[in-house]
Design a protein around this motif. Structure first.
Motif, PDB file in Angstrom:
ATOM      1  N   GLU A  63      75.325   0.758 142.179  1.00 37.39           N
ATOM      2  CA  GLU A  63      75.379   2.218 142.118  1.00 37.39           C
ATOM      3  C   GLU A  63      75.070   2.763 140.727  1.00 37.39           C
ATOM      4  N   LEU A  64      75.128   1.891 139.704  1.00 37.99           N
ATOM      5  CA  LEU A  64      74.834   2.325 138.335  1.00 37.99           C
ATOM      6  C   LEU A  64      73.350   2.210 137.994  1.00 37.99           C
ATOM      7  N   ASN A  65      72.577   1.660 138.913  1.00 45.39           N
ATOM      8  CA  ASN A  65      71.153   1.448 138.642  1.00 45.39           C
ATOM      9  C   ASN A  65      70.416   2.725 138.266  1.00 45.39           C
ATOM     10  N   ILE A  66      70.852   3.840 138.821  1.00 45.13           N
ATOM     11  CA  ILE A  66      70.154   5.102 138.553  1.00 45.13           C
ATOM     12  C   ILE A  66      70.194   5.459 137.068  1.00 45.13           C
ATOM     13  N   LEU A  67      71.270   5.051 136.369  1.00 40.41           N
ATOM     14  CA  LEU A  67      71.385   5.320 134.935  1.00 40.41           C
ATOM     15  C   LEU A  67      70.311   4.577 134.159  1.00 40.41           C
ATOM     16  N   ASP A  68      69.973   3.399 134.658  1.00 38.39           N
ATOM     17  CA  ASP A  68      68.956   2.586 133.998  1.00 38.39           C
ATOM     18  C   ASP A  68      67.552   2.977 134.449  1.00 38.39           C
ATOM     19  N   ASP A  69      67.437   3.396 135.704  1.00 35.14           N
ATOM     20  CA  ASP A  69      66.117   3.704 136.264  1.00 35.14           C
ATOM     21  C   ASP A  69      65.529   5.007 135.722  1.00 35.14           C
ATOM     22  N   ILE A  70      66.389   5.989 135.437  1.00 33.41           N
ATOM     23  CA  ILE A  70      65.878   7.250 134.872  1.00 33.41           C
ATOM     24  C   ILE A  70      65.252   6.966 133.516  1.00 33.41           C
ATOM     25  N   GLU A  71      64.033   7.394 133.328  1.00 29.96           N
ATOM     26  CA  GLU A  71      63.297   7.104 132.093  1.00 29.96           C
ATOM     27  C   GLU A  71      63.652   8.116 131.006  1.00 29.96           C
ATOM     28  N   TRP A  72      64.729   7.799 130.276  1.00 33.87           N
ATOM     29  CA  TRP A  72      65.181   8.695 129.202  1.00 33.87           C
ATOM     30  C   TRP A  72      64.161   8.791 128.077  1.00 33.87           C
ATOM     31  N   VAL A  73      63.180   7.876 128.079  1.00 33.88           N
ATOM     32  CA  VAL A  73      62.135   7.933 127.048  1.00 33.88           C
ATOM     33  C   VAL A  73      61.235   9.155 127.225  1.00 33.88           C
ATOM     34  N   LEU A  98      57.193  25.712 125.772  1.00 38.30           N
ATOM     35  CA  LEU A  98      57.674  24.371 125.474  1.00 38.30           C
ATOM     36  C   LEU A  98      58.679  23.862 126.497  1.00 38.30           C
ATOM     37  N   LYS A  99      59.158  24.754 127.358  1.00 39.19           N
ATOM     38  CA  LYS A  99      60.056  24.311 128.428  1.00 39.19           C
ATOM     39  C   LYS A  99      59.369  23.315 129.353  1.00 39.19           C
ATOM     40  N   TRP A 100      58.025  23.357 129.380  1.00 34.06           N
ATOM     41  CA  TRP A 100      57.273  22.424 130.212  1.00 34.06           C
ATOM     42  C   TRP A 100      57.459  20.987 129.733  1.00 34.06           C
ATOM     43  N   ILE A 105      60.910  14.508 132.418  1.00 35.76           N
ATOM     44  CA  ILE A 105      62.243  13.927 132.634  1.00 35.76           C
ATOM     45  C   ILE A 105      62.846  14.471 133.920  1.00 35.76           C
ATOM     46  N   ALA A 106      62.556  15.717 134.257  1.00 34.81           N
ATOM     47  CA  ALA A 106      63.068  16.300 135.507  1.00 34.81           C
ATOM     48  C   ALA A 106      62.484  15.563 136.711  1.00 34.81           C
ATOM     49  N   ILE A 107      61.185  15.270 136.643  1.00 30.19           N
ATOM     50  CA  ILE A 107      60.528  14.530 137.728  1.00 30.19           C
ATOM     51  C   ILE A 107      61.117  13.131 137.844  1.00 30.19           C
ATOM     52  N   SER A 108      61.336  12.492 136.680  1.00 30.13           N
ATOM     53  CA  SER A 108      61.895  11.136 136.690  1.00 30.13           C
ATOM     54  C   SER A 108      63.284  11.111 137.313  1.00 30.13           C
ATOM     55  N   ILE A 109      64.119  12.075 136.966  1.00 25.81           N
ATOM     56  CA  ILE A 109      65.467  12.145 137.532  1.00 25.81           C
ATOM     57  C   ILE A 109      65.405  12.344 139.048  1.00 25.81           C
TER      58      ILE A 109
END
Length: 386
Positions: A63-73, A98-100, A105-109
């Motif tokens: 269940e914690l995989n999502i924390l790793d899968d989201i590309e915080w980069v 610049l909000k774009w 990151i929104a798409i990745s989440i």
């Protein structure tokens, strides 16, 4: 690998502490510094994820995989971008467009939430399970390109923007960008090599871990140093504004006429003595207006204020003080530093902060000039007077 894991954990912990100091401390918390804090926290999250992945946390707790899968980069370079653009005071940081930058990151989440719900929990939302491998390959290429493009954009903005501030600020912006760019290129190269030589992934991951660990330590040290320096300078300026330091020696005060008049802006030739009207005006500017505290003070600016030529100003100063213009101005700065060093109210502040507030433009100029004037370094002078 045990050493690398320990390094990851130490670096991540160090980053979280540094980020918390910036984001929570009332002394360091500003809109600009907050972006630096967010950047360090995000980098720490990435390294913590790498640590937990290396010890099998994500395999044990699916269940914690999502924390790793989201590309915080996708988010980290955005925080760096906002920090640097606000630091150099580029108007682009006020642009609503610049909000774009938050879209990737929104798409990745969103993508990873759907993936987790469909794959880990078995609920069909988009029913595109067979396409996930392609989607995530595109995502991987995208975050490499996104980081590189933002670094290039920052370079263009830094080159075009006049960097207003002291020499230390200019160096910090350039060093930070250069470090980030080198790490970005290294990350892309290692990622590309890992893609083609999978069996070597731990070697290349180890290289990246070492580099990131030293980077966090470097930014931690320099960030704390700079923030402390900025805080010291601000407080020193507040104290100086309340105090009226007098650099005149006892029994040697001169009545200085601040309203020196010139005839049609032409120089009035007169004797080179302390009674020279322009020298008296210069003394007023130094003793009473503290113009030497301006690190950008120049002979041309002073000459313009006096209504005479720079050459004539040099003649006056050289003849009366036996010093050139720069040395004469620096002698006032050194004298004020000496007063601050012996004043208990300034004991808690760094010597560099004191020197910069006295008008020196850099650490090198401050230490070199102070030793030339006094025969001692600032630290030696402080020890002798305590």
């Amino acid at each position: 690998m045990n050493i690398l894991r320990l390094l990851l954990l130490i670096s991540a912990s160090q980053g979280f502490i540094f980020g918390a100091v910036i984001l929570l401390s009332p002394f360091f918390r500003t809109k600009t510094n907050n972006y630096l804090g967010y950047s360090i926290v995000l980098l720490s999250v990435l390294m913590l994820n790498m640590f937990m992945d290396s010890i099998g946390v994500f395999d044990t707790y699916k269940e914690l995989n999502i924390l790793d899968d989201i590309e915080w980069v996708f988010l980290f370079p955005v925080m760096v971008f906002f920090y640097i653009t606000k630091l150099i005071n580029n108007d682009i940081h006020n642009s609503k467009k610049l909000k774009w930058l938050y879209v990737p990151i929104a798409i990745s989440i969103l993508l990873n939430i759907i993936f987790t719900i469909e794959v880990d929990y078995g609920f069909n939302i988009l029913n595109i399970e067979e396409y996930y491998s392609i989607i995530f390959e595109i995502e991987e290429i995208s975050y490499y390109m996104f980081n590189l493009l933002l670094m290039i954009w920052l370079y263009v903005l830094i080159k075009k923007t006049p960097l207003i501030g002291n020499e230390e600020n200019v160096k910090w912006v350039r060093l930070l960008w250069s470090s980030m760019f080198v790490i970005t290129i290294l990350w892309i190269v290692l990622g590309s090599i890992e893609f083609f030589w999978i069996e070597e992934e731990y070697v290349f991951e180890g290289v990246l871990v070492v580099v990131l660990s030293f980077f966090i330590y470097w930014i931690f040290y320099n960030g704390i140093y700079r923030l402390k320096l900025a805080k010291d300078q601000k407080e020193i300026l507040e104290i100086l504004n309340k105090k009226n330091f007098s650099l005149r020696k006892e029994n040697s005060e001169h009545q200085i006429d601040e309203n020196v008049e010139t005839k049609n802006n032409h120089e009035v030739l007169e004797g080179f003595s302390r009674d020279n009207r322009y020298f008296k005006k210069l003394e007023f500017m130094l003793y009473d207006q503290y113009v030497y505290r301006d690190p950008d003070l120049s002979r041309d600016l002073v000459a313009e204020e006096l209504g005479i030529s720079p050459g004539y100003l040099s003649q006056i100063v050289n003849s009366i003080t036996d010093k050139n213009f720069s040395a004469y101005i620096n002698s006032f700065r050194v004298e004020e530093v000496k007063q601050m060093i012996v004043d208990p109210e300034f004991h808690k502040y760094s010597l560099l902060a004191i020197g910069l507030e006295a008008g020196f433009k850099s650490k090198t100029t401050f230490y070199k000039t102070f030793k030339k004037e006094t025969g001692s370094t600032p630290s030696e002078f402080r020890k002798e007077r305590q």
